[in-house]
Motif scaffolding. Structure first.
Motif, PDB file in Angstrom:
ATOM      1  N   THR A   1      18.041  21.597  77.482  1.00 62.79           N
ATOM      2  CA  THR A   1      18.187  22.554  76.725  1.00 62.79           C
ATOM      3  C   THR A   1      20.968  22.004  76.208  1.00 62.79           C
ATOM      4  O   THR A   1      21.016  22.087  75.512  1.00 62.79           O
TER       5      THR A   1
ATOM      6  N   THR B   1      23.511  19.273  75.362  1.00 62.60           N
ATOM      7  CA  THR B   1      23.605  18.520  74.248  1.00 62.60           C
ATOM      8  C   THR B   1      24.882  17.869  74.009  1.00 62.60           C
ATOM      9  O   THR B   1      26.212  18.626  74.983  1.00 62.60           O
TER      10      THR B   1
ATOM     11  N   TYR C   1      10.488  15.257  64.068  1.00 62.40           N
ATOM     12  CA  TYR C   1       9.047  15.728  65.568  1.00 62.40           C
ATOM     13  C   TYR C   1       8.151  16.398  64.251  1.00 62.40           C
ATOM     14  O   TYR C   1       6.562  16.053  64.574  1.00 62.40           O
TER      15      TYR C   1
ATOM     16  N   HIS D   1      17.580  12.802  68.478  1.00 59.07           N
ATOM     17  CA  HIS D   1      16.005  13.925  68.800  1.00 59.07           C
ATOM     18  C   HIS D   1      14.989  13.294  68.486  1.00 59.07           C
ATOM     19  O   HIS D   1      13.533  13.549  68.729  1.00 59.07           O
TER      20      HIS D   1
ATOM     21  N   THR E   1       8.439  22.440  70.259  1.00 58.94           N
ATOM     22  CA  THR E   1       8.385  21.904  68.863  1.00 58.94           C
ATOM     23  C   THR E   1       8.858  23.288  67.621  1.00 58.94           C
ATOM     24  O   THR E   1      10.297  22.615  67.297  1.00 58.94           O
TER      25      THR E   1
ATOM     26  N   THR F   1      12.344  24.564  68.938  1.00 62.87           N
ATOM     27  CA  THR F   1      13.458  23.404  68.247  1.00 62.87           C
ATOM     28  C   THR F   1      13.561  23.651  66.479  1.00 62.87           C
ATOM     29  O   THR F   1      15.077  23.514  66.093  1.00 62.87           O
TER      30      THR F   1
ATOM     31  N   ARG G   1      17.822  24.604  66.317  1.00 62.36           N
ATOM     32  CA  ARG G   1      18.798  23.372  66.169  1.00 62.36           C
ATOM     33  C   ARG G   1      18.713  23.081  64.581  1.00 62.36           C
ATOM     34  O   ARG G   1      19.931  22.638  64.580  1.00 62.36           O
TER      35      ARG G   1
END
Length: 508
Positions: free
Chosen positions: A3, A5, A30, A65, A120, A123, A127
């Motif tokens: 988590t 960044t 993704y 990513h 997934t 996310t 984000r």
């Protein structure tokens, strides 16, 4: 997935890193495993290759990513593998019978796949969702990206340095120099003689009245000499001022960038050397053809940088002649599959979790057999693995095949960009197509006007320039000078495209 960044790079990358194009490309890592693997290969595995210029996006968050998505996949495989080993150990010890072992394996396959899907989705929903812009809304995409051990500070600095398009050196691979700019739209070139403008009767030293006699060459002014650098700098300044800086707010093109870049090759012949030397990292590369060319790049990023139209303008002075080149390219919108991130629910609730659980169960057979078949196919001797570096050597037609003794030829130039790999084949909205035509015509018209003013200031006869200008503008998007691969650039364009050579380099 971790988590923590990293902060978004300051300066140029900060704006590009928060664009909608960057967000969609990150989501695509993704949503599309092939795109994810390609991003990692182009930016990490093949790091000897120069990164293509990034028009309207930042490649660093996309790679971050992609690595995070791959790590999530590998974590699932690691947990699954450990669980299978434990299950077999328990079966060998007699703790579990055959039926219990089967149920344990089935549960491990389901739960690891389910958790990966949930992470997934989480996310994408947090984000990588589109920010509302409302006061107090701190969620959504901010340009920050996950940490990863492979994303070192040196690699980030390399990508930032090489993806910049602000007047730096662009090193391309193969045939096409304008790598990263997308598909060609239009091109033309002119060659104008630089002869002095005719003197009017009041400017003539002899003060003659009336027009010159038939067959008599009119007296002309002396052309004020200028250089390629002077005309390029003048055009760059006037284009930026007219279209952005000095225009009224309603007429200003906010996404306009006017830059100058030099395009050159970067082919080296050094055996066994995959990483650039310190000198090469500082910019001292080999150019075997001495083919460097400087172009003025007038770029318009619209639709939140999802549609990028770029005009490359080049000038040259040879034999008292001004040669002008104009090439227009477009980065079409990102493929519609990546826009799925904008259609997902606002949050994970109980009903959605149950639907994901059921869909995971239904997809279990394909999830088990698919990766196994792909892995087996990749291990075949006649099909190299996806991450293996391949180098194309020049065709050796010598009598004794002496090429086997020559140094390895390595083309380190940029072959494509991760943005071009995610480009849609069609426009999503009709007005995206019309904006491509609009911005190309605006830049083209302003360019011709600015060049005319420059030649007038240098006392050049404008008759030839005005004739060629009329011909260029009257054939907009409907002449033999128009080319491209998209079929939706206007019906008058489909039967008159030239057959420009395509980049056939399929390098490593």
């Amino acid at each position: 997935m971790a988590t923590d960044t990293l902060s978004v790079p300051a300066g140029r990358a900060a704006g590009a890193a928060t664009s909608n194009a960057t967000r969609l490309l990150c989501a695509g890592t993704y949503l599309d495993p092939l795109y994810r693997a390609t991003v990692i290969r182009e930016l990490l595995t093949h790091r000897f290759r120069v990164v293509a210029p990034s028009y309207g996006y930042d490649a660093v968050p996309v790679l971050a990513h992609a690595l995070a998505a791959r790590r999530l996949h590998r974590a699932r495989l690691a947990v699954l593998g450990a669980g299978l080993v434990l299950t077999f150990v328990l079966m060998g010890a007699g703790v579990l019978n055959g039926w219990g072992g089967f149920l344990a394996v089935a549960w491990l396959l389901w739960v690891t796949s389910y958790l990966r899907r949930i992470v997934t989705l989480q996310t994408l929903l947090t984000r990588l969702r589109r920010g509302t812009g409302a006061p107090g809304d701190t969620g959504g995409f901010t340009g920050a990206y996950p940490r990863h051990p492979d994303l070192t500070a040196d690699l980030v600095a390399k990508i930032d340095r090489e993806q910049a398009s602000d007047g730096t050196l662009v090193r391309y691979s193969g045939y096409k120099p304008f790598v990263g700019a997308g598909e060609p739209v239009k091109r033309w070139s002119t060659a104008e003689l630089l002869i002095g403008a005719p003197l009017s009767p009041f400017e003539s030293p002899q003060r003659t009245s009336g027009a010159p006699a038939a067959g008599q060459e009119p007296q002309r002014k002396e052309v004020v000499p200028f250089t390629v650098e002077e005309i390029t700098s003048h055009v760059a300044g006037r284009m930026a001022a007219t279209l952005r800086d000095e225009a009224r707010q309603a007429e200003r093109i906010e996404g306009l960038a006017v830059e100058r870049s030099t395009f050159t090759t970067s082919v080296t012949t050094r055996p066994g050397l995959w990483e650039p030397t310190p000198g090469e990292r500082e910019g001292r590369w080999e150019d075997v053809y001495d083919s460097g060319r400087a172009y003025l790049c007038v770029r318009v990023g619209s639709w939140n940088q999802e549609l990028v139209t770029t005009a490359f303008v080049g000038f040259d002075l040879k034999g008292n002649t001004l040669h002008t080149e104009f090439y227009s390219y477009v980065l079409a919108p990102i493929k519609s599959d990546f826009h799925l991130v904008d259609r997902l629910p606002a949050a994970l609730d109980g009903r959605l979790l149950l639907r994901v659980a059921w869909d995971t169960l239904r997809a279990a057979p394909g999830a088990v057999l698919g990766p196994a078949l792909r892995r087996a196919r990749a291990l075949l001797p006649w099909q190299p693995g996806a991450n293996r570096i391949r180098v194309l050597l020049p065709l050796d037609t010598s009598e004794f095949h002496l090429g086997r003794y020559a140094d390895t030829v390595l083309d380190r130039g940029a072959l494509t960009s991760i943005r071009e790999l995610a480009t849609s084949d069609d426009f999503h909205v009709f007005f995206q197509e019309t904006d491509t035509i609009k911005y190309t015509q605006i830049v083209e018209r302003q360019l011709l006007h600015v060049v005319r003013g420059f030649l007038h200031e240098h006392k050049v006869d404008l008759a030839e320039h005005e004739a060629r200008q009329t011909n260029i503008l009257s054939n907009n998007f409907g002449s033999n000078n128009t080319f491209g691969s998209h079929s939706n650039f206007g019906p008058g364009n489909q039967d008159n495209r030239s057959t420009a050579p395509q980049n056939g380099n399929q390098g490593a």
